[in-house]
Design an enzyme around this catalytic site. Structure first.
Site, PDB file in Angstrom:
ATOM      1  N   TRP A 130       5.810   1.021   2.653  1.00 26.14           N
ATOM      2  CA  TRP A 130       6.531   1.778   1.626  1.00 26.14           C
ATOM      3  C   TRP A 130       8.019   1.512   1.816  1.00 26.14           C
ATOM      4  O   TRP A 130       8.539   1.658   2.931  1.00 26.14           O
ATOM      5  CB  TRP A 130       6.214   3.264   1.785  1.00 26.14           C
ATOM      6  CG  TRP A 130       6.895   4.161   0.819  1.00 26.14           C
ATOM      7  CD1 TRP A 130       7.058   3.954  -0.528  1.00 26.14           C
ATOM      8  CD2 TRP A 130       7.526   5.416   1.112  1.00 26.14           C
ATOM      9  NE1 TRP A 130       7.734   5.006  -1.085  1.00 26.14           N
ATOM     10  CE2 TRP A 130       8.030   5.924  -0.098  1.00 26.14           C
ATOM     11  CE3 TRP A 130       7.691   6.168   2.279  1.00 26.14           C
ATOM     12  CZ2 TRP A 130       8.706   7.129  -0.184  1.00 26.14           C
ATOM     13  CZ3 TRP A 130       8.350   7.383   2.194  1.00 26.14           C
ATOM     14  CH2 TRP A 130       8.850   7.852   0.978  1.00 26.14           C
ATOM     15  N   ASP A 211       1.604   8.001   9.401  1.00 30.20           N
ATOM     16  CA  ASP A 211       2.096   8.621   8.175  1.00 30.20           C
ATOM     17  C   ASP A 211       0.884   8.942   7.294  1.00 30.20           C
ATOM     18  O   ASP A 211       0.139   8.034   6.916  1.00 30.20           O
ATOM     19  CB  ASP A 211       3.039   7.625   7.457  1.00 30.20           C
ATOM     20  CG  ASP A 211       3.640   8.221   6.193  1.00 30.20           C
ATOM     21  OD1 ASP A 211       3.431   9.417   5.918  1.00 30.20           O
ATOM     22  OD2 ASP A 211       4.333   7.467   5.469  1.00 30.20           O
ATOM     23  N   ALA A 213       0.303  10.559   3.835  1.00 29.59           N
ATOM     24  CA  ALA A 213       0.905  11.119   2.611  1.00 29.59           C
ATOM     25  C   ALA A 213      -0.142  11.387   1.536  1.00 29.59           C
ATOM     26  O   ALA A 213       0.189  11.934   0.484  1.00 29.59           O
ATOM     27  CB  ALA A 213       1.974  10.179   2.086  1.00 29.59           C
ATOM     28  N   LYS A 246       1.308  14.926  -2.790  1.00 31.56           N
ATOM     29  CA  LYS A 246       0.296  14.377  -3.690  1.00 31.56           C
ATOM     30  C   LYS A 246      -0.966  15.241  -3.706  1.00 31.56           C
ATOM     31  O   LYS A 246      -1.489  15.541  -4.764  1.00 31.56           O
ATOM     32  CB  LYS A 246      -0.086  12.945  -3.288  1.00 31.56           C
ATOM     33  CG  LYS A 246       1.013  12.137  -2.632  1.00 31.56           C
ATOM     34  CD  LYS A 246       1.982  11.528  -3.599  1.00 31.56           C
ATOM     35  CE  LYS A 246       3.196  11.021  -2.838  1.00 31.56           C
ATOM     36  NZ  LYS A 246       4.022  10.088  -3.508  1.00 31.56           N
TER      37      LYS A 246
HETATM   38  C1  LMR Z   1       5.977   6.318  -4.220  1.00 33.00           C
HETATM   39  O1  LMR Z   1       5.741   5.534  -3.291  1.00 33.00           O
HETATM   40  O2  LMR Z   1       6.089   5.952  -5.400  1.00 33.00           O
HETATM   41  C2  LMR Z   1       6.104   7.793  -3.933  1.00 33.00           C
HETATM   42  O3  LMR Z   1       5.880   8.032  -2.583  1.00 33.00           O
HETATM   43  C3  LMR Z   1       7.363   8.382  -4.443  1.00 33.00           C
HETATM   44  C4  LMR Z   1       8.604   7.928  -3.724  1.00 33.00           C
HETATM   45  O4  LMR Z   1       9.382   8.790  -3.340  1.00 33.00           O
HETATM   46  O5  LMR Z   1       8.828   6.719  -3.561  1.00 33.00           O
END
Ligand code: LMR
Length: 398
Positions: A130, A211, A213, A246
């Site tokens: 991410w 992590d 999420a 989420k």
């Molecule tokens: C994403 O990956 O789109 C979400 O976790 C929102 C973000 O804050 O990036």
């Protein structure tokens, strides 16, 4: 002073959100930011959240401070949700939990704790990971490095290459792992692969930082926490950052938790004292509203059941969309195999098209995804699946 600051571009995901909102085309499809959407394209407040929130507003008698470690009832309920009832690490008093402003706050607090304990630590993140992991962890001062993860050929994990890279890490290296629903690829480790990672982590004395999420949006709330439960039973130390954005749909309420597993109860108390001090220095105290909603949902049987059903409905919708997208793509682009999308889990898949093709999807078809071709599956709707598949075929044919 500020005249020296340069104008910088918006974060890729947030920039995409703004571009989508500004696009007046009625055909537009948002596969960008990772939020759950229903088949009308909306992100509704969950009914369980609405009920808990109404009761909270009616019954709350004060807005006085809660404290740097957050809402104690929330922390206790989150421990049970994450570790399961009666987990040996919790029973042994080895776990310390603090509430954080979202999973992001938890990630940052975990990084700050690692930096306080061992300032020269290096955090190894998957390729890709991410995008926001990089500033969230790196801005604590920790160095980041990468290990191989996603296999673009199969849409799965390059497990051999990942293990070979981890095998070379020095003792006490930190390894960031995604518990489930890997962001941005949707490619998860199997339970056997997690067991193999555990053996390696033990042998090499590494510190996993997990992590989570998307608990409940992959295989289910228990299955998605498999790695955390296994690792915390078997390892002396572990750090877990958890988000309620989420699975409770509490995005803007910034609700999350950090769980640190320690070798024993004495070390755990020292860890907690450090976490409280670090949190006090960053945000002083986390916002309570979302945490109190989660506490009420998890501690009241009827509400909890209603939330579990809503979570299951979200998961089922995403899984159904994955299969339907593969079917539509097979019909529109038979020359290309997209079957990996149905094997992946959670909100995201890497679509596997080039950045130029991504930009054409946006410019010519008003379909929004990040430049690396990450798509949010939950952004699809029954009425636009065929449109997306046709647009893909046109862009691939050009
Ligand atoms: C994403 O990956 O789109 C979400 O976790 C929102 C973000 O804050 O990036």
């Amino acid at each position: 002073m500020f005249e020296k600051l340069e104008l910088i571009s918006a974060d890729a995901i947030l920039g995409l959100m703004a571009a989508f909102r500004a696009d007046p085309d009625p055909r537009k499809v948002d596969l960008g930011v990772g939020v759950f959407r229903d088949d009308r394209g909306e992100t509704p407040v969950l009914a369980s959240v609405r009920t808990a929130e109404q009761a909270l507003v009616a019954e709350q008698t004060t807005k006085t401070y809660v404290g740097p470690s957050g809402n104690p009832g929330f922390n206790q309920q989150m421990e049970q949700l994450v570790f399961g009832a009666g987990h040996p690490a919790v029973k042994a008093g080895r776990v310390r939990t603090v509430q954080a402003p979202g999973g992001c706050g938890a990630l940052r607090l975990g990084a700050e704790l690692i930096r306080a304990a061992a300032p020269d630590s290096v955090v190894h993140v998957s390729t890709p990971t991410w995008a926001n992991h990089v500033p969230l962890l790196g801005n604590s001062g920790l160095k980041l490095e990468r290990y191989p993860y996603f296999d673009a050929q199969t849409g799965g994990v390059q497990f051999g290459a990942m293990m070979a890279a981890l095998e070379k890490l020095p003792p006490r290296a930190v390894v960031l792992l995604h518990a489930s629903c890997h962001n941005p690829t949707g490619a998860d480790l199997s339970q056997d692969e997690w067991r193999a990672v555990l053996e390696l982590v033990k042998r090499r004395s590494l510190l996993p930082f997990i992590d989570m999420a998307y608990q409940g949006l992959g295989e289910g709330a228990d299955a998605d926490a498999f790695a955390i439960r296994l690792f915390s039973a078997e390892l002396p130390e572990l750090v877990c950052a958890v988000s309620c954005s989420k699975n409770f749909g509490l995005y803007r309420e910034r609700t999350g938790s950090l769980h640190v597993i320690n070798e024993g109860a004495k070390a755990a108390d020292a860890t907690l004292s450090q976490l409280v001090r670090l949190a006090r220095g960053m945000w002083s105290m986390p916002p309570d509203h979302g945490a109190e909603i989660v506490r009420r949902i998890l501690s009241e049987a009827a509400l909890r059941e209603s939330w579990a059903r809503e979570l299951e409905a979200m998961r089922t919708r995403i899984t159904g969309l994955r299969h339907e997208l593969v079917r539509q793509l097979r019909a529109q682009c038979p020359q290309r195999d997209f079957s990996f999308i149905a094997r992946q889990r959670g909100m995201f898949s890497f679509f596997g098209i080039t950045t130029e093709q991504v930009r054409r999807m946006r410019a010519e078809h008003h379909i929004y995804m990040t430049d690396d071709s990450r798509i949010n599956i939950a952004g699809l709707r029954a009425e636009n699946l065929e449109y997306v598949a046709r647009a893909t075929a046109q862009v691939l044919a050009a």
